[in-house]
Design a protein around this motif. Structure first.
Motif, PDB file in Angstrom:
ATOM      1  N   ASP A 296       0.858  -1.189   0.000  1.00 49.13           N
ATOM      2  CA  ASP A 296       0.000   0.000   0.000  1.00 49.13           C
ATOM      3  C   ASP A 296       0.894   1.239   0.000  1.00 49.13           C
ATOM      4  O   ASP A 296       1.467   1.612   1.017  1.00 49.13           O
ATOM      5  CB  ASP A 296      -0.894  -0.026   1.246  1.00 49.13           C
ATOM      6  N   GLN A 297       0.989   1.877  -1.167  1.00 51.04           N
ATOM      7  CA  GLN A 297       1.862   3.046  -1.322  1.00 51.04           C
ATOM      8  C   GLN A 297       1.455   4.180  -0.382  1.00 51.04           C
ATOM      9  O   GLN A 297       2.300   4.859   0.199  1.00 51.04           O
ATOM     10  CB  GLN A 297       1.819   3.528  -2.778  1.00 51.04           C
ATOM     11  N   ASP A 298       0.146   4.405  -0.219  1.00 47.08           N
ATOM     12  CA  ASP A 298      -0.328   5.485   0.646  1.00 47.08           C
ATOM     13  C   ASP A 298       0.067   5.238   2.098  1.00 47.08           C
ATOM     14  O   ASP A 298       0.417   6.179   2.827  1.00 47.08           O
ATOM     15  CB  ASP A 298      -1.850   5.634   0.541  1.00 47.08           C
ATOM     16  N   LYS A 299       0.006   3.969   2.519  1.00 50.40           N
ATOM     17  CA  LYS A 299       0.392   3.634   3.898  1.00 50.40           C
ATOM     18  C   LYS A 299       1.882   3.888   4.104  1.00 50.40           C
ATOM     19  O   LYS A 299       2.293   4.424   5.141  1.00 50.40           O
ATOM     20  CB  LYS A 299       0.059   2.162   4.169  1.00 50.40           C
ATOM     21  N   LEU A 300       2.684   3.509   3.127  1.00 45.89           N
ATOM     22  CA  LEU A 300       4.127   3.753   3.213  1.00 45.89           C
ATOM     23  C   LEU A 300       4.410   5.247   3.314  1.00 45.89           C
ATOM     24  O   LEU A 300       5.244   5.683   4.119  1.00 45.89           O
ATOM     25  CB  LEU A 300       4.827   3.159   1.987  1.00 45.89           C
ATOM     26  N   LEU A 301       3.695   6.046   2.521  1.00 47.47           N
ATOM     27  CA  LEU A 301       3.887   7.501   2.545  1.00 47.47           C
ATOM     28  C   LEU A 301       3.490   8.074   3.897  1.00 47.47           C
ATOM     29  O   LEU A 301       4.165   8.966   4.438  1.00 47.47           O
ATOM     30  CB  LEU A 301       3.060   8.136   1.426  1.00 47.47           C
ATOM     31  N   ALA A 302       2.413   7.546   4.478  1.00 41.73           N
ATOM     32  CA  ALA A 302       1.964   8.017   5.794  1.00 41.73           C
ATOM     33  C   ALA A 302       2.988   7.693   6.876  1.00 41.73           C
ATOM     34  O   ALA A 302       3.248   8.503   7.774  1.00 41.73           O
ATOM     35  CB  ALA A 302       0.614   7.389   6.132  1.00 41.73           C
TER      36      ALA A 302
END
Length: 465
Positions: A296-302
């Motif tokens: 999950d790219q968004d989770k990594l960014l968060a």
């Protein structure tokens, strides 16, 4: 003592799946105060490249996954494999096969026509051939019903032995096959635990046969689930996943990537954020989830944004310098740089964003965003900017409340909206209409830089007449 290993093939860069495997092996070794070994499975001479070796080493070092031994290279260990192969041959546990590729292909076709699973039929098993040109060494698979091993995650796994033929362990050119080299490496390096992807489960029976032939107890095996994309397919670039070094270039912190990789299929209660020290303390194989993890790219960014916000400014500065190579940072004090970082860290999701946000602190003259400059640096604001320049010595940069009172009074006396005054000063100081608070900016820049930039803004207003 626990000894784990990470054995990448240098046929490409280190990607997330491989990095997670390396991390789990590293954490397990560190948690148990053991050893972590790095070795390269580089016997594929055509696809193995020195630049990939360098890339993988750089990625592991950037992540902080330092190894205790190695790196070893299989290409430099051929004599060791040949020695063990000779031992198996002399003990009658392996034999030479002279069947050519053409002959083997023909046998395969015939079996497929008969609806059978292709396997070597043992043509050369009892010929008592010695080594010679064009001859490969095959192991004699014992006549047993099944091969059983205990997986630390999955429990007992059983394979029918009839599915395994007398497979090649040394090719006719004297190089080892994958299964043989891996086993010999793990024996000679004292590997106690093999933690790898579950795509290797089917390789384990052949490797156990080699261990048994050599009279050596196999290591403990733990096969972790693969990392999948959001659509449930095997993780690839089309899911947005990058190589580890591409994440470095994109402005991710190593500890954020470590945190994210650890949480891909492993957990400790409801805790979401882990320091490396906490991961070492809490990591165990029993908490690895058997369901495939999804990227999950968004989770990594968060997670990256969280660690930027909650990291020590000196740590951030060390990693931020990579993105500020075009600036002469030596002319600034460390205190100035750390203070500048403090003003943007809560607004940055990546170090690339942070580098862009912090740029105005590092230049002599800011570049104006022309739309913002033309909108806010207008003639009616000029007297107020001049007033701020005159009052600079009196403006309380150490007291945010009094600082805000000064600007409110300026607005009330002039009849110009506070927002318009603030935006004009913001553009003058940063070149942009969006930035940290004026109080933070002016406090970091200091009165000398503030005065210089405000006077330049006045010149700009004058030039627009």
């Amino acid at each position: 003592m626990v000894v784990t290993r990470f054995p990448p093939s240098p046929t490409g860069h280190l990607h997330l799946g491989g990095a997670r495997t390396a991390l789990f092996n590293w954490l397990f070794a560190r948690h148990n105060k053991g050893k972590f070994i790095l070795r390269f499975e580089d016997t594929d001479r055509e696809r193995s490249k020195p630049e990939y070796v360098d890339s993988i080493i750089s990625a592991l070092k950037w992540l902080g996954l330092e190894w205790d031994e190695g790196p070893y290279f299989q290409s430099e260990r051929i004599e060791i494999y040949q020695k063990y192969a000779k031992k198996l041959f002399e003990e009658g546990k392996a034999y030479y096969c002279e069947c050519s590729k053409e002959v083997l292909e023909k046998k395969k076709e015939e079996m497929l026509k008969r609806g059978l699973k292709p396997r070597y039929d043992g043509t050369c098993r009892d010929k008592n051939l010695g080594p010679g040109e064009g001859r490969a060494l095959r192991i004699k698979v014992p006549e047993i019903e099944e091969i059983i091993f205990e997986d630390l995650l999955r429990g007992k796994i059983v394979f029918p032995a009839e599915e395994i033929d007398d497979f090649i362990i040394m090719r006719s050119d004297g190089t080892p096959t994958y299964h043989f080299a891996v086993v010999i490496d793990d024996i000679t390096m004292g590997i106690t635990h093999v933690i790898r992807g579950d795509d290797h489960i089917s390789n384990t029976p052949k490797q156990i046969i080699i261990y048994n032939a050599l009279g050596v107890n196999p290591p403990e095996f733990a096969h972790i689930p693969m990392v999948l994309g959001s659509d449930g397919a095997r993780l690839s670039k089309r899911h947005g996943a990058k190589s580890v070094l591409e994440y470095k270039e994109a402005g991710f912190l190593p500890k954020a990537l470590i945190n994210y990789l650890a949480r891909l299929g492993w957990g400790y209660g409801d805790q979401e954020y882990f320091t490396v020290e906490e991961l070492i303390e809490k990591f165990d194989l029993q908490s690895v989830n058997l369901s495939p993890a999804r990227f999950d790219q968004d989770k990594l960014l968060a997670i990256n944004a969280y660690w930027i916000k909650n990291s020590d400014n000196k740590y951030l500065l060390e990693h931020l310098k990579y993105f500020l190579k075009s600036y002469d940072l030596d002319k600034f004090s460390e205190e100035y740089l750390l203070s500048a970082i403090e003003t943007v860290k809560t607004r940055s999701k990546t170090l690339v964003e942070m580098a862009e946000m912090i740029e105005f602190y590092l230049v002599e003259e800011v570049s104006y965003d022309l739309d913002g400059a033309k909108k806010f640096l207008v003639s009616e604001i000029k007297p107020l900017l001049q007033k701020i320049v005159e009052d600079l010595e009196e403006i309380p940069l150490e007291n945010e409340k009094k600082f805000e009172e000064y600007f409110r009074e300026l607005s009330e006396k002039s009849g110009i909206k506070l927002k318009n005054i603030a935006q004009a000063v913001r553009v003058a100081l940063t070149g942009k209409a969006v930035s940290p608070s004026l109080f933070e900016i002016m406090k970091v820049l200091g009165k000398e830089r503030v005065e210089k930039r405000l006077k330049r803004a006045l010149d700009f207003i004058e030039s627009q007449r």
